[in-house]
Design a protein around this motif. Structure first.
Motif, PDB file in Angstrom:
ATOM      1  N   THR A  80       1.041  -1.208  -0.017  1.00  8.26           N
ATOM      2  CA  THR A  80       0.078   0.065   0.039  1.00  8.26           C
ATOM      3  C   THR A  80       1.122   1.139  -0.060  1.00  8.26           C
ATOM      4  O   THR A  80       2.058   1.066   0.125  1.00  8.26           O
ATOM      5  N   VAL A  81       0.360   2.515  -0.241  1.00 12.55           N
ATOM      6  CA  VAL A  81       0.859   3.680  -0.271  1.00 12.55           C
ATOM      7  C   VAL A  81       1.773   3.839   1.074  1.00 12.55           C
ATOM      8  O   VAL A  81       2.823   4.008   0.942  1.00 12.55           O
ATOM      9  N   THR A  99       4.539   1.165   1.250  1.00  8.70           N
ATOM     10  CA  THR A  99       5.697   1.720   0.586  1.00  8.70           C
ATOM     11  C   THR A  99       6.558   2.576   1.061  1.00  8.70           C
ATOM     12  O   THR A  99       7.646   2.609   1.180  1.00  8.70           O
ATOM     13  N   ALA A 100       5.804   3.770   1.526  1.00  6.47           N
ATOM     14  CA  ALA A 100       6.460   4.949   1.896  1.00  6.47           C
ATOM     15  C   ALA A 100       7.208   4.672   3.206  1.00  6.47           C
ATOM     16  O   ALA A 100       8.226   5.202   3.494  1.00  6.47           O
ATOM     17  N   TRP A 144       7.505   4.426  -5.826  1.00  9.23           N
ATOM     18  CA  TRP A 144       6.888   4.664  -4.443  1.00  9.23           C
ATOM     19  C   TRP A 144       5.330   4.575  -4.140  1.00  9.23           C
ATOM     20  O   TRP A 144       5.022   4.029  -3.360  1.00  9.23           O
ATOM     21  N   PHE A 145       4.679   5.007  -5.354  1.00  9.71           N
ATOM     22  CA  PHE A 145       3.141   4.931  -5.114  1.00  9.71           C
ATOM     23  C   PHE A 145       2.607   3.994  -6.035  1.00  9.71           C
ATOM     24  O   PHE A 145       1.863   4.582  -7.109  1.00  9.71           O
ATOM     25  N   ARG A 204      -1.188   4.171  -6.788  1.00 13.56           N
ATOM     26  CA  ARG A 204      -1.802   5.520  -6.780  1.00 13.56           C
ATOM     27  C   ARG A 204      -1.239   6.245  -7.593  1.00 13.56           C
ATOM     28  O   ARG A 204      -1.047   7.578  -7.534  1.00 13.56           O
ATOM     29  N   MET A 261      -1.431  10.684  -7.130  1.00 14.73           N
ATOM     30  CA  MET A 261      -0.089  11.098  -6.724  1.00 14.73           C
ATOM     31  C   MET A 261       0.307  12.134  -7.771  1.00 14.73           C
ATOM     32  O   MET A 261       0.954  13.133  -7.673  1.00 14.73           O
TER      33      MET A 261
END
Length: 522
Positions: free
Chosen positions: A34-35, A38-39, A212-213, A216, A220
């Motif tokens: 998920t965002v 990952t972040a 990274w996303f 999304r 993003m």
């Protein structure tokens, strides 16, 4: 292009993530999380070393199991403490990375639009002719083409965060120094330094979003595009008032925008310093739980011949060879040319719109506000448009709509510039949203992170090369014709091929599928 020589491996051809859909398996079998997850992994890797305490979730688990035994209770306690640290780093990273993207985007246009608002004062102060001023407005495209093509190689060597951080430093230094460099030559050189930093960030931001996303991309990209439009409009609207508040000196009005770069450095420096092994962040392979190293170009360091990927039915059949060139794809070429024509229109607008309006009798402060309106309209549209584009199978209708708005805006400026300047500014503002559209298309027209890197570098470097003559030619035509009829006629004519190329680039295609694979020489 230098990046055009980089082969795209057939093993990289996997199905892309759509906005709002689960991220597919990459070529190495690693599944995107998920965002926030990952972040968090990125920030956990970055924040730990930056603070002097390297933290990696997989490493923590390994260390805990290795230390278990005679000191089992102590090891468990240490593991719990390390786990808590990693969790806190993950929570911080969930906000740090989006904040970094927003702050970087805010810095990508003020160096240009602040100059457009004060172009007449800069010309008078440095003794520039109309042709030299046209050259000055062409410098952004030239720098983006020359320096943007180096971004993928720099990222492979120093990592995405490291290169973006260096880019922010170059922007800040160039913007701060150029008003005081002395003479036209020094002004151009310092401007080129700032624009070099903008160029590498331009290329790498879509890659960062994709990597990274991955699930999304539309959201993003919209956030990034919205922040870019906000920075553009803010500099256009505030430069003239800020210059007045600083005593009326255009030098202070231009230099003040270095503050934004300093703010971005405060976020990107910890991310860059936290990278290990030449800028390649460690992460846990989400598919099999093993540790892997993710390369700076978005691919994984694990073996790409993983059996789980070979059996992935969603991957199209690979071609007969491995070495291919991105320029062999018709969609990539259409994207590059579409990017070039929309960039031409954008930089002519940013550089010359206030002067067009001032020559029509609009006061300087009002002309700056109208430029801000043109750029500021992209703030909401840049957030909405990528999401709409990501939900459509074909994005060609959007390219047509934006082009028609551009034609209408140029026609209004030609026929009655002072009669309805707000209407013409709004129409050109809608037309300028071709930029977030083309960024979204770059992320949607390649299947993998490495594919996006190469497509982004190719499309942007090619596009900015195409856009170099536009602002310069507008300045020359303006000087020699004594009016804006010929320049505006040229810009309206360029909208026609922009629409046609946007229709081509908006078709549902992937560049990897269009490239005929060839067997490399032995």
């Amino acid at each position: 292009m230098a990046d055009d020589e980089t082969p795209i491996s057939c093993a990289e051809r996997t199905a892309p993530a759509r906005d709002g859909a689960p991220a597919p398996r990459s070529a190495t079998g690693a599944a995107a999380g998920t965002v926030a997850g990952t972040a968090g992994r990125e920030a956990g890797t970055a924040a730990g070393p930056a603070a002097g305490t390297p933290v990696d979730a997989a490493e923590t688990g390994t260390a805990s199991s290795a230390n278990a035994g005679p000191a089992g209770a102590g090891s468990a306690g240490a593991g719990s403490t390390a786990g808590g640290t990693a969790a806190r780093a993950a929570r911080a990273g969930a906000w740090l990375l989006p904040a970094g993207i927003v702050l970087a985007a805010l810095n990508l246009r003020p160096a240009i639009t602040s100059l457009g608002a004060l172009l007449e004062e800069v010309r008078d102060g440095l003794g520039m002719s109309g042709s030299v001023a046209g050259l000055l407005t062409s410098v952004p495209s030239l720098c983006f083409a020359v320096f943007g093509v180096t971004a993928p190689r720099l990222a492979r060597r120093w990592g995405l965060a490291g290169v973006v951080c260096a880019g922010m430093a170059a922007i800040g230094l160039g913007v701060l120094v150029r008003p005081f460099a002395g003479g036209t030559g020094g002004f151009l050189a310092a401007s080129a330094l700032a624009l070099a930093g903008i160029a590498v960030a331009n290329v790498l931001m879509p890659v960062i979003v994709k990597r990274w996303f991955p699930d999304r991309v539309g959201t993003m990209t919209g956030l990034y595009s919205m922040a870019l439009a906000l920075g553009t409009a803010l500099a256009a609207a505030a430069t003239v008032p800020v210059t007045g508040a600083l005593g009326g000196s255009w030098r202070g009005g231009l230099a003040i925008w270095a503050v934004l770069a300093v703010a971005a450095l405060l976020v990107w420096a910890p991310l860059a310093l936290g990278r290990r092994d030449g800028g390649r962040p460690h992460r846990t392979n989400g598919t099999n739980g093993t540790n892997g190293t993710e390369k700076a170009d978005g691919s994984d360091g694990a073996d790409s011949s993983d059996s789980s990927d070979r059996s992935d039915s969603s991957r199209p059949a690979a071609g007969p060879g491995r070495g291919v060139r991105i320029s062999a794809s018709p969609t990539a070429r259409a994207l590059g040319c579409f990017f070039g024509l929309q960039a031409t229109a954008a930089y002519v607008t940013m550089g010359w719109l206030p002067q067009i309006l001032r020559d029509a009798g609009v006061p300087a402060s009002s002309a700056g506000v109208l430029l801000a309106v043109t750029m500021g309209l992209g703030i909401p549209l840049s957030y909405v448009l990528p999401r709409v584009a990501a939900s459509m199978r074909h994005q060609s209708p959007l390219a047509v709509l934006l082009g028609v708005c551009g034609l209408s805006g140029y026609a209004g400026l030609y026929l009655a510039p002072a009669a309805a300047p707000w209407a013409w500014a709004l129409l050109l503002g809608v037309s300028n949203c071709a930029f977030p559209l083309v960024l979204t298309l770059i992320g949607m027209r390649a299947r993998t992170g490495p594919g996006v890197v190469r497509l982004s570098a190719f499309a942007q470097s090619t596009g900015y090369l195409i856009s170099i003559p536009g602002p310069l030619l507008v300045g020359v035509l303006y000087q020699h014709s004594g009016g804006w009829g010929l320049p505006l006629g040229l810009m309206a004519a360029l909208m026609v091929p922009q629409i046609l190329l946007g229709v081509r680039a908006g078709r549902d295609r992937y560049v990897e599928d269009e490239i005929p694979a060839r067997t490399p020489a032995r």
